[in-house]
Design an enzyme around this catalytic site. Structure first.
Site, mmCIF file in Angstrom:
data_model
loop_
_atom_site.group_PDB
_atom_site.id
_atom_site.type_symbol
_atom_site.label_atom_id
_atom_site.label_comp_id
_atom_site.label_asym_id
_atom_site.label_seq_id
_atom_site.Cartn_x
_atom_site.Cartn_y
_atom_site.Cartn_z
ATOM 1 N N ASP A 132 0.825 -1.210 0.000
ATOM 2 C CA ASP A 132 0.000 0.000 0.000
ATOM 3 C C ASP A 132 0.860 1.262 0.000
ATOM 4 O O ASP A 132 0.383 2.353 0.315
ATOM 5 C CB ASP A 132 -0.914 0.027 1.234
ATOM 6 N N ASP A 187 4.673 -9.365 8.972
ATOM 7 C CA ASP A 187 4.850 -7.927 8.800
ATOM 8 C C ASP A 187 6.234 -7.645 8.250
ATOM 9 O O ASP A 187 7.127 -8.507 8.253
ATOM 10 C CB ASP A 187 4.650 -7.202 10.131
ATOM 11 N N ASP A 189 8.869 -6.046 9.212
ATOM 12 C CA ASP A 189 10.083 -6.079 10.027
ATOM 13 C C ASP A 189 10.400 -7.467 10.563
ATOM 14 O O ASP A 189 11.294 -7.614 11.398
ATOM 15 C CB ASP A 189 9.947 -5.101 11.195
ATOM 16 N N ASP A 280 -6.488 -8.050 14.018
ATOM 17 C CA ASP A 280 -6.057 -9.410 14.351
ATOM 18 C C ASP A 280 -6.809 -9.959 15.560
ATOM 19 O O ASP A 280 -7.288 -11.098 15.555
ATOM 20 C CB ASP A 280 -4.542 -9.442 14.600
#
Length: 545
Positions: A132, A187, A189, A280
């Site tokens: 995005d 994610d 990281d 989540d």
């Protein structure tokens, strides 16, 4: 007027009776002397202050006792720890790996390198980069995907021109073209180990299992003092909260990354929804209410990067605090009206309302000094058998909670964590302003964008944050934190002047917490490299969050 007279008389008598100093005279003067007993009588003003003071203390003590209960459940049900799957797939199912990113140009290459090294049949993999981004990350990510695809990796680049639904929207749109029966999510990281998929997929041989969550570990745990404290905070969550709930059969949540879902569980629960900032946790509760079972694998690690700047850490914590309250407003009525066992409903209540403790801490901050003055005239004995147990239940449970998690992860070096405990407690206090603002916004229904936590691929002490484009300042909040810290410094002075020494250590935590978070926010981590000496960890089993 009665209080002023009593205060005046007490001060005069202290001067007149000044004698040899020492522990003995101090104890006799403060605990055994009954000369002025009965001179003070609480009035309506005092009662009006003390009633909310004790209500706040009792509520905070309730959440503190809950932490003790989680530790108890962790040890009581340790025989239920999940390690090995019940069976193995004869024919491995297809897995879609989703990688949601937004302006992650500094860590996306590390992520894709790790994911493309996953040990799993290439024909059974479907890797989606759900981008995005609105900056240079678009070119970086697209180029990396083209390069890894040319090497034979089943990877696709999906870019949206809007952020509708934020991360939840990206995941939902990715599912429309996903080909896997199971969905792993990482994610930007995170760096999943090569055997991640093989260590998690076989747990789905049980058709009742809807999600498997693994434990985060920390790539840059020893980078700075701040990251050391952050790691301990996350360790407590992933070791005691997740394990205690999972082993007891209570509801617990997917953490948004480093886990795997059964696609059917996502669909049956209603899919990804973006009306909360913790999509989540929202999906997790909806799926478990549908009867799906979750598994937590404490021994499976998935390393990630911790925020290295105070503003980034505050942003992350505020998003989680606001999202959990939003989820509580949305989900708790369904949980409480479901046919789930009573103890599951109670645990869900504590889990989803835990961040109410931040506004309670603000109220305690306001009431502490006047309550201390009033309680001073009521006598030390009352403070010892009423106030002290409540303070211990609400504050000491924090230290014991995190010490236990460190002892579980670092059997040999866990005492080192005791050096960080005062700062951990102070940091929790220092977060009250930003998190209280987030909680109030959630309670009144104010919506806000999904604010991601910026990461810079900072791992070792030699790495530096060379970029500032993702930095965000917190406006007036750091200044307010400094002002409140100064207020508590004055309460420390008052306590010392009145020989109320037993409250000084507790008050110093408030001073340290507010000043530390305020200064670090203003200085943007210029002193974040200061760290206690680290020790090499030789682990008998995995460590992490």
């Amino acid at each position: 007027m009665p209080r002023l007279i009593a205060h005046y008389i007490a001060n005069v008598m202290l001067v007149v009776s000044a004698g040899p100093k020492g522990i003995g005279p101090y104890i006799r003067q403060h605990f055994l002397d009954t000369t002025f007993r009965g001179l003070y009588h609480a009035n309506a003003f005092d009662i009006a202050l003390l009633v909310p003071y004790f209500i706040v203390l009792i509520l905070l003590a309730g959440y503190g006792v809950h932490r003790y209960i989680l530790v108890y459940l962790y040890y009581k049900h340790r025989k239920n720890r999940t390690t090995e799957p019940p069976a193995h797939f004869a024919d491995l199912p297809k897995i879609t790996v989703q990688l949601p990113i937004f302006n992650e140009q500094y860590v996306v290459e590390r992520l894709l390198e790790a994911v493309c090294k996953l040990n799993y049949p290439r024909e059974k993999l479907d890797i989606q980069v759900l981008d995005d981004s609105t900056d240079e990350t678009v070119e970086v990510a697209r180029g990396l995907v083209e390069r890894y695809a040319a090497l034979g990796n089943p990877i696709r680049y999906l870019h949206r021109t809007n952020r509708h639904g934020y991360k939840a929207g990206a995941l939902a749109e990715g599912l429309q073209s996903a080909t896997g029966e199971f969905v792993a999510i990482f994610d930007a990281d995170f760096t999943p180990p090569e055997d991640f998929l093989l260590r998690t997929i076989h747990h789905f041989t049980d058709p009742k299992i809807g999600m498997v969550q693994t434990r985060w570990t920390h790539l840059n745990r020893h980078y700075s003092f701040l990251t050391e404290v952050e790691a301990i905070l996350l360790d407590g969550h992933f070791v005691l909260e997740h394990s205690g709930r999972a082993r007891t059969g209570l509801f617990f949540n997917f953490n948004g990354t480093a886990g795997m879902w059964r696609r059917a569980a996502i669909d049956e629960a209603g899919g990804w929804q973006h009306d909360t900032l913790t999509e989540d946790t929202d999906l997790s509760y909806r799926a478990q209410l549908k009867g799906w079972k979750f598994i937590y694998l404490q021994d499976v690690e998935c390393p990630a990067e911790l925020p290295v700047e105070m503003t980034a850490f505050k942003t992350q914590q505020a998003r989680w605090a606001k999202g959990l309250i939003q989820t509580g407003k949305k989900i708790l009525p369904r949980v409480l009206s479901s046919d789930a066992p009573l103890h599951t409903k109670i645990e869900a209540w504590y889990h989803l309302t835990a961040n109410i403790s931040y506004p309670l801490m603000i109220m305690l901050s306001v009431l502490l000094l006047p309550a201390m003055i009033i309680r001073f005239y009521q006598g030390w004995f009352q403070m010892l058998y009423i106030d002290l147990p409540l303070f211990m239940a609400s504050t000491f449970s924090i230290s014991s909670f995190y010490l236990v998690s460190q002892r579980e992860l670092f059997p040999r070096s866990w005492p080192r964590a005791m050096l960080y405990l005062p700062f951990l407690m102070a940091l929790g206090i220092g977060l009250t302003i930003t998190n209280t603002k987030a909680v109030i916004e959630a309670l009144i229904g104010k919506q806000s964008a999904f604010a991601r936590t910026p990461k810079y691929s900072v791992v070792s002490k030699q790495d530096k944050v060379g970029a500032t484009k993702y930095r965000k300042r917190l406006g007036w909040v750091p200044w307010l934190e400094l002002i409140i810290g100064t207020y508590f410094a004055l309460t420390v002075y008052y306590a010392v002047e009145n020989e109320n020494y037993i409250t000084v250590p507790f008050l110093l935590l408030f001073v340290l917490g507010y000043w530390y978070t305020g200064l670090m926010s203003l200085l943007q981590g210029r002193f974040s490299r200061a760290s206690l000496r680290t020790t090499t960890h030789t682990k008998p089993f995995p460590v992490g969050v």
